[in-house]
Design an enzyme around this catalytic site. Structure first.
Site, PDB file in Angstrom:
ATOM      1  CG  ASP A  25      -0.845 -37.845 -30.973  1.00  0.00           C
ATOM      2  OD1 ASP A  25      -0.137 -38.949 -30.139  1.00  0.00           O
ATOM      3  OD2 ASP A  25      -1.193 -37.073 -30.047  1.00  0.00           O
ATOM      4  CG  ASN A  73       7.836 -39.577 -30.869  1.00  0.00           C
ATOM      5  OD1 ASN A  73       7.068 -39.394 -31.625  1.00  0.00           O
ATOM      6  ND2 ASN A  73       6.737 -39.278 -29.870  1.00  0.00           N
TER       7      ASN A  73
HETATM    8  C1  IPE Z   1       3.512 -36.590 -32.352  1.00  0.00           C
HETATM    9  O1  IPE Z   1       2.273 -37.169 -30.917  1.00  0.00           O
HETATM   10  C2  IPE Z   1       4.190 -37.663 -33.024  1.00  0.00           C
HETATM   11  C3  IPE Z   1       3.420 -38.828 -33.855  1.00  0.00           C
HETATM   12  C4  IPE Z   1       2.150 -38.926 -33.917  1.00  0.00           C
HETATM   13  C5  IPE Z   1       4.591 -39.672 -34.727  1.00  0.00           C
HETATM   14  P1  IPE Z   1       3.275 -36.780 -30.038  1.00  0.00           P
HETATM   15  O2  IPE Z   1       2.466 -37.775 -28.918  1.00  0.00           O
HETATM   16  O3  IPE Z   1       4.572 -37.333 -29.528  1.00  0.00           O
HETATM   17  O4  IPE Z   1       2.707 -35.783 -29.393  1.00  0.00           O
HETATM   18  P2  IPE Z   1       2.746 -35.020 -28.137  1.00  0.00           P
HETATM   19  O5  IPE Z   1       3.609 -35.621 -27.229  1.00  0.00           O
HETATM   20  O6  IPE Z   1       1.757 -35.105 -27.723  1.00  0.00           O
HETATM   21  O7  IPE Z   1       3.351 -33.341 -28.986  1.00  0.00           O
HETATM   22  C1  IPE Z   2       1.054 -42.024 -31.429  1.00  0.00           C
HETATM   23  O1  IPE Z   2       0.698 -42.228 -30.363  1.00  0.00           O
HETATM   24  C2  IPE Z   2       2.602 -42.693 -32.228  1.00  0.00           C
HETATM   25  C3  IPE Z   2       4.030 -42.044 -31.584  1.00  0.00           C
HETATM   26  C4  IPE Z   2       3.914 -40.971 -31.590  1.00  0.00           C
HETATM   27  C5  IPE Z   2       5.036 -42.902 -31.554  1.00  0.00           C
HETATM   28  P1  IPE Z   2       1.360 -42.068 -28.891  1.00  0.00           P
HETATM   29  O2  IPE Z   2       1.914 -43.092 -28.944  1.00  0.00           O
HETATM   30  O3  IPE Z   2       1.788 -40.429 -29.226  1.00  0.00           O
HETATM   31  O4  IPE Z   2       0.152 -42.190 -27.877  1.00  0.00           O
HETATM   32  P2  IPE Z   2      -0.593 -41.389 -26.637  1.00  0.00           P
HETATM   33  O5  IPE Z   2      -0.359 -40.154 -27.614  1.00  0.00           O
HETATM   34  O6  IPE Z   2       0.947 -41.749 -25.162  1.00  0.00           O
HETATM   35  O7  IPE Z   2      -1.895 -41.797 -26.473  1.00  0.00           O
HETATM   36 MG    MG Z   3       1.012 -38.858 -28.002  1.00  0.00          MG
END
Ligand code: IPE
Ligand code: IPE
Ligand code: MG
Length: 247
Positions: A25, A73
């Site tokens: 993340d 997502n």
């Molecule tokens: C979890 O991260 C999913 C992945 C890393 C692929 P998210 O960024 O989607 O999770 P939330 O929205 O902060 O819970």
């Molecule tokens: C994790 O990084 C990757 C995916 C969920 C695909 P994020 O895209 O959630 O990054 P932040 O949380 O917005 O910084």
């Molecule tokens: Mg995230």
């Protein structure tokens, strides 16, 4: 390749985790901090995976599972979702040969039904290409959600019962486990989440019942093999009791 495999420890290092799972993340914030589009962060994040995979054998980690895209997502903008799907296709196309040569066995978990055919074909081909490898087992969670996985497993189990292949009396935790996407994996010993968020976000809900968790502040594109080694090294000091009392 044969040489590499000789050096691989066959068992985890003393007290170390055999299976590490990572919620990768912080890609979006990493890019936004630089005034760049979120997709740039996803590209930087994808580049980190190789180093972490390579760090596994030296740490005695046989299984690495990474969360790449969750069932939630899809709620992101069309631009981000399409960009991510294109990135996954590109990643597999570019990395396949290298993963194969480095002895990595790649598998995917998650629901493939919603993914486009071209991507699913690339995933199937990579699984087949690397099916004889055993140095590190890399599992990529793509369109994965813990609740979705358990629901799909329950549905398949119900189907087998309706078809007369199983009785409702056969339904126990072990049988259900065999219907999960992760049927070929041991449970994770350690789950790491980067970017400072202390939540699970629907990752390996069933399998992590007794996992240890590490929530670290580093954003995924900044996560290095050194930091990975430190977190994995800290695992041995933990006292896992599994509900029992130690003498
Ligand atoms: C979890 O991260 C999913 C992945 C890393 C692929 P998210 O960024 O989607 O999770 P939330 O929205 O902060 O819970
Ligand atoms: C994790 O990084 C990757 C995916 C969920 C695909 P994020 O895209 O959630 O990054 P932040 O949380 O917005 O910084
Ligand atoms: Mg995230």
């Amino acid at each position: 390749m044969a040489k590499m495999q000789e050096k691989t420890p066959q068992t985890p290092l003393e007290g170390g985790p055999q299976h590490v799972a990572i919620i990768m993340d912080g890609n979006g914030r990493w890019a936004q901090m630089r005034g760049r589009p979120r997709l740039l962060g996803h590209h930087a994040g994808a580049r980190r995976v190789r180093d972490i995979v390579e760090a596994c054998p030296g740490q005695g980690v046989k299984y690495l599972t990474v969360f790449a895209f969750s069932t939630e997502n899809w709620k992101r903008t069309q631009t981000e979702v399409a960009g991510l799907m294109k990135l996954f296709r590109r990643y597999i196309t570019r990395e396949s040969r290298d993963l194969f040569e480095r002895g990595v066995r790649v598998r995917f978990i998650g629901d493939r039904v919603r993914l486009d055919d071209k991507l699913v074909t690339l995933m199937d081909d990579l699984e087949l290409l690397t099916s004889g490898n055993d140095r590190v087992h890399l599992t990529i969670a793509l369109n994965y959600g813990g609740r979705d996985e358990v629901t799909r497993a329950a549905k398949r189990l119900a189907y087998e019962i309706e078809a007369g292949n199983l009785s409702y009396k056969d339904v126990d935790a072990e049988t259900l486990t065999q219907f999960l996407d992760t049927q070929f994996l041991p449970d994770p010993d350690l789950v790491i989440r980067t970017s400072g968020e202390a939540r699970i976000s629907n990752f390996l809900l069933w399998q992590s019942a007794y996992a240890e968790y590490e929530f670290i502040d580093t954003l995924w594109p900044d996560f290095t093999a050194d930091e990975f080694a430190k977190v994995v090294g800290g695992f041995a000091a933990r006292d896992r009791r599994y509900g029992a009392v130690k003498a």
